[in-house]
Design a protein around this motif. Structure first.
Motif, PDB file in Angstrom:
ATOM      1  N   UNK A  57       0.833  -1.089  -0.065  1.00 34.47           N
ATOM      2  CA  UNK A  57       0.351   0.189   0.284  1.00 34.47           C
ATOM      3  C   UNK A  57       0.940   0.479  -0.191  1.00 34.47           C
ATOM      4  N   UNK A  58       1.664   0.894   0.874  1.00 30.69           N
ATOM      5  CA  UNK A  58       2.857   2.752   0.970  1.00 30.69           C
ATOM      6  C   UNK A  58       3.754   2.412  -0.561  1.00 30.69           C
ATOM      7  N   UNK A  59       4.230   1.614  -1.041  1.00 26.69           N
ATOM      8  CA  UNK A  59       4.138   1.386  -2.172  1.00 26.69           C
ATOM      9  C   UNK A  59       3.548   1.894  -3.583  1.00 26.69           C
ATOM     10  N   UNK A  60       2.153   2.000  -3.226  1.00 25.57           N
ATOM     11  CA  UNK A  60       0.882   2.438  -3.856  1.00 25.57           C
ATOM     12  C   UNK A  60       1.084   1.342  -4.640  1.00 25.57           C
ATOM     13  N   UNK A  61       1.038   0.101  -4.798  1.00 25.21           N
ATOM     14  CA  UNK A  61       0.822  -1.439  -5.748  1.00 25.21           C
ATOM     15  C   UNK A  61      -0.543  -2.161  -5.109  1.00 25.21           C
ATOM     16  N   UNK A  62      -1.283  -0.984  -5.596  1.00 21.19           N
ATOM     17  CA  UNK A  62      -2.477  -2.220  -5.635  1.00 21.19           C
ATOM     18  C   UNK A  62      -2.210  -4.134  -5.794  1.00 21.19           C
ATOM     19  N   UNK A  63      -2.515  -4.246  -7.283  1.00 17.71           N
ATOM     20  CA  UNK A  63      -2.089  -4.757  -7.618  1.00 17.71           C
ATOM     21  C   UNK A  63      -1.108  -6.144  -5.938  1.00 17.71           C
ATOM     22  N   UNK A  64       0.117  -5.528  -5.579  1.00 18.89           N
ATOM     23  CA  UNK A  64       0.637  -6.611  -4.470  1.00 18.89           C
ATOM     24  C   UNK A  64      -0.078  -6.218  -3.118  1.00 18.89           C
ATOM     25  N   UNK A  65      -1.272  -5.186  -3.112  1.00 12.25           N
ATOM     26  CA  UNK A  65      -2.192  -5.343  -1.983  1.00 12.25           C
ATOM     27  C   UNK A  65      -3.380  -6.447  -2.108  1.00 12.25           C
ATOM     28  N   UNK A  66      -4.344  -6.276  -3.164  1.00 10.10           N
ATOM     29  CA  UNK A  66      -5.023  -7.427  -3.674  1.00 10.10           C
ATOM     30  C   UNK A  66      -4.967  -8.933  -3.214  1.00 10.10           C
ATOM     31  N   UNK A  67      -3.376  -8.613  -3.710  1.00 11.11           N
ATOM     32  CA  UNK A  67      -2.925 -10.318  -4.154  1.00 11.11           C
ATOM     33  C   UNK A  67      -2.743 -10.768  -2.217  1.00 11.11           C
ATOM     34  N   UNK A  68      -1.760 -10.570  -1.701  1.00 16.48           N
ATOM     35  CA  UNK A  68      -1.724 -10.904   0.068  1.00 16.48           C
ATOM     36  C   UNK A  68      -3.575 -10.241   0.587  1.00 16.48           C
ATOM     37  N   UNK A  69      -4.631  -9.473  -0.020  1.00 15.49           N
ATOM     38  CA  UNK A  69      -5.885  -9.488   0.830  1.00 15.49           C
ATOM     39  C   UNK A  69      -6.275 -11.159   0.461  1.00 15.49           C
ATOM     40  N   UNK A  70      -6.018 -11.992  -0.988  1.00 15.04           N
ATOM     41  CA  UNK A  70      -6.665 -12.298  -0.734  1.00 15.04           C
ATOM     42  C   UNK A  70      -6.292 -13.822  -0.010  1.00 15.04           C
ATOM     43  N   UNK A  71      -4.554 -13.953  -0.044  1.00 13.37           N
ATOM     44  CA  UNK A  71      -3.846 -15.079   0.623  1.00 13.37           C
ATOM     45  C   UNK A  71      -4.366 -14.975   1.882  1.00 13.37           C
ATOM     46  N   UNK A  72      -4.829 -13.525   2.852  1.00 14.79           N
ATOM     47  CA  UNK A  72      -4.601 -13.791   4.741  1.00 14.79           C
ATOM     48  C   UNK A  72      -6.452 -14.076   4.582  1.00 14.79           C
ATOM     49  N   UNK A 111     -10.565  -2.848   5.916  1.00 12.93           N
ATOM     50  CA  UNK A 111     -10.032  -1.813   5.523  1.00 12.93           C
ATOM     51  C   UNK A 111      -9.217  -1.200   4.570  1.00 12.93           C
ATOM     52  N   UNK A 112      -8.269  -1.981   4.221  1.00 16.23           N
ATOM     53  CA  UNK A 112      -7.437  -1.361   3.065  1.00 16.23           C
ATOM     54  C   UNK A 112      -8.717  -1.802   1.287  1.00 16.23           C
ATOM     55  N   UNK A 113      -9.737  -3.094   1.952  1.00 19.52           N
ATOM     56  CA  UNK A 113     -10.478  -3.353   1.055  1.00 19.52           C
ATOM     57  C   UNK A 113     -10.950  -2.465   0.421  1.00 19.52           C
ATOM     58  N   UNK A 114     -11.252  -1.753   1.120  1.00 17.95           N
ATOM     59  CA  UNK A 114     -12.703  -0.279   1.072  1.00 17.95           C
ATOM     60  C   UNK A 114     -11.312   0.618   0.494  1.00 17.95           C
ATOM     61  N   UNK A 115     -10.728   0.843   1.405  1.00 19.62           N
ATOM     62  CA  UNK A 115      -9.094   1.917   1.173  1.00 19.62           C
ATOM     63  C   UNK A 115      -9.282   1.902  -0.355  1.00 19.62           C
ATOM     64  N   UNK A 116      -8.737   0.458  -1.503  1.00 16.14           N
ATOM     65  CA  UNK A 116      -7.957  -0.076  -2.485  1.00 16.14           C
ATOM     66  C   UNK A 116      -9.831   0.120  -3.212  1.00 16.14           C
ATOM     67  N   UNK A 117     -10.901  -0.049  -3.093  1.00  6.99           N
ATOM     68  CA  UNK A 117     -12.073   0.287  -3.493  1.00  6.99           C
ATOM     69  C   UNK A 117     -12.803   1.812  -3.304  1.00  6.99           C
TER      70      UNK A 117
END
Length: 427
Positions: free
Chosen positions: A320-335, A353-359
């Protein structure tokens, strides 16, 4: 011989009232005095009471079975020698005195709690603790020591870290009148280091970890030494002495490689990742977090699942801090996959929270205000209250809701002033 405590123990264990035990022998009031060691009854009275409880008075009075095998069992539990612990438990259960003798039974049950925790049978461990504490008024000082130590461990498991620290300090107070072995002192100091670290009493944790480490090193106990270095690494990181922190983590890693301890290797890389995140070395943080996941194995351990969720949460933050949306979603799914098998309300909320931020959810501010911040306030997880309060303050300021923004900024600042070691990294 403390006859009163033995009588009370067996009476309660058999579910008898004082009236039922005393009936036809003595008055309930007199039995109460015996049980509270306020009087010494005639031998004939004791023999009748023991007979009613199905006990051999001569054996109970004069033959005190050795606790050597019990202590051997306990040592194997503390040092996580699972096969030895299981075998010794079976041998102890074959000896009738283990469950019929007051002293042996109390020690057996107290040690069994720790054995159950070693085998990840946490709920059963709490049940045994609830059962054994009803006999607390029959404990001698040695029993009190182990009871408070075990209670401290259970409080730690339930994340009541301040209460864990208090229970362990009670154990430490009792230890001064006992003749414990070095490994028991080092175990006590290590547990104190853990509880004080989690309760954010960092200086105390450094002190106790050093005490434990000194004993472990004297006895060339590499595995326990590595555990201490991990705790010290965490402590120095919180004190912002990052060089000292990394030094301890690398010492722990060196030992863990030598002993092939994948749990310690996993913890080392999780914590190095957290340290690198603190100093904004995002790529290094990601590298260490991902390295820690390589040391996962097929297991139903709650601890491994919790470690994995912690690591994945860290990875989401870094991407998230690197503004890498794809990386965020990948690890959200794993979590979320892990949450299916090992539910955790805290991580469920973090990921939401992160899902709401990304979306770019329209109700993000309301969600933080009504759900997230109150939840972590109730849990007293101040680092997340600080983090989410600062993030919410920024969101509200961008919407020119300055008064409301300042409320959450003040909340974060108040907690930072009180817990300066926590830091307030935004999401």
């Amino acid at each position: 011989m403390e006859y009163g405590k033995v009588l009370r123990f067996h009476r309660v264990k058999q579910g008898l009232t004082q009236t039922q035990l005393a009936d036809g022998i003595i008055s309930p009031a007199y039995l109460s005095k015996i049980e509270n060691d306020q009087t010494v009854p005639a031998i004939e009275v004791l023999e009748l009471l023991y007979e009613r409880l199905g006990l051999d008075f001569q054996e109970a009075s004069y033959n005190h079975p050795s606790k050597e095998k019990l202590k051997e069992w306990y040592e194997s539990i503390v040092f996580k020698r699972r096969e030895d612990a299981q075998q010794l438990q079976e041998e102890l259960l074959q000896q009738k005195e283990t469950l019929s003798n007051h002293h042996l039974y109390i020690f057996f049950e107290l040690f069994r709690i720790r054995h159950l925790l070693l085998e990840n049978q946490v709920e059963e461990a709490y049940e045994v603790w609830e059962d054994i504490r009803q006999h607390k008024d029959t404990f001698d000082e040695e029993m009190e020591f182990y009871f408070h130590l075990i209670s401290g461990i259970l409080k730690y498991y339930s994340t009541n870290f301040d209460e864990s620290f208090q229970e362990l300090m009670e154990a430490k107070n009792y230890s001064s009148s006992l003749e414990l072995e070095d490994w028991e002192y080092s175990d006590l100091f290590y547990l104190l280091a853990l509880s004080t670290s989690q309760a954010n009493h960092i200086s105390a944790s450094v002190f106790y970890a050093d005490q434990a480490l000194e004993i472990y090193q004297t006895h060339y106990d590499l595995a326990k030494s590595a555990d201490c270095h991990i705790v010290q690494g965490i402590n120095y990181s919180r004190l912002k002495n990052y060089a000292k922190s990394l030094e301890n983590f690398h010492l722990a890693r060196k030992i863990a490689i030598q002993t092939e301890d994948i749990v310690q290797l996993r913890l080392v890389h999780i914590n190095i990742g957290t340290l690198e995140s603190r100093i904004e070395n995002h790529q290094s943080a990601i590298k260490n977090y991902e390295k820690s996941l390589e040391y996962n194995k097929e297991s139903d351990s709650n601890f491994q699942a919790l470690d994995s969720l912690t690591t994945i949460h860290g990875l989401i933050i870094e991407y998230y801090r690197l503004e890498n949306k794809e990386g965020c979603l990948k690890w959200l799914n794993e979590g979320e996959k892990i949450l299916h098998s090992f539910p955790s309300k805290s991580y469920e909320l973090h990921f939401a929270v992160y899902k709401k931020v990304i979306n770019q959810s329209e109700n993000l501010e309301q969600y933080l205000e009504d759900i997230i911040i109150p939840y972590f306030q109730e849990k007293k997880e101040h680092v997340y209250v600080i983090r989410y309060a600062m993030f919410l303050a920024d969101l509200l300021e961008n919407q020119r809701m300055y008064k409301k923004s300042s409320t959450y900024l003040r909340l974060a600042i108040q907690l930072l002033n009180k817990h300066s070691h926590l830091g307030g990294i935004l999401l």
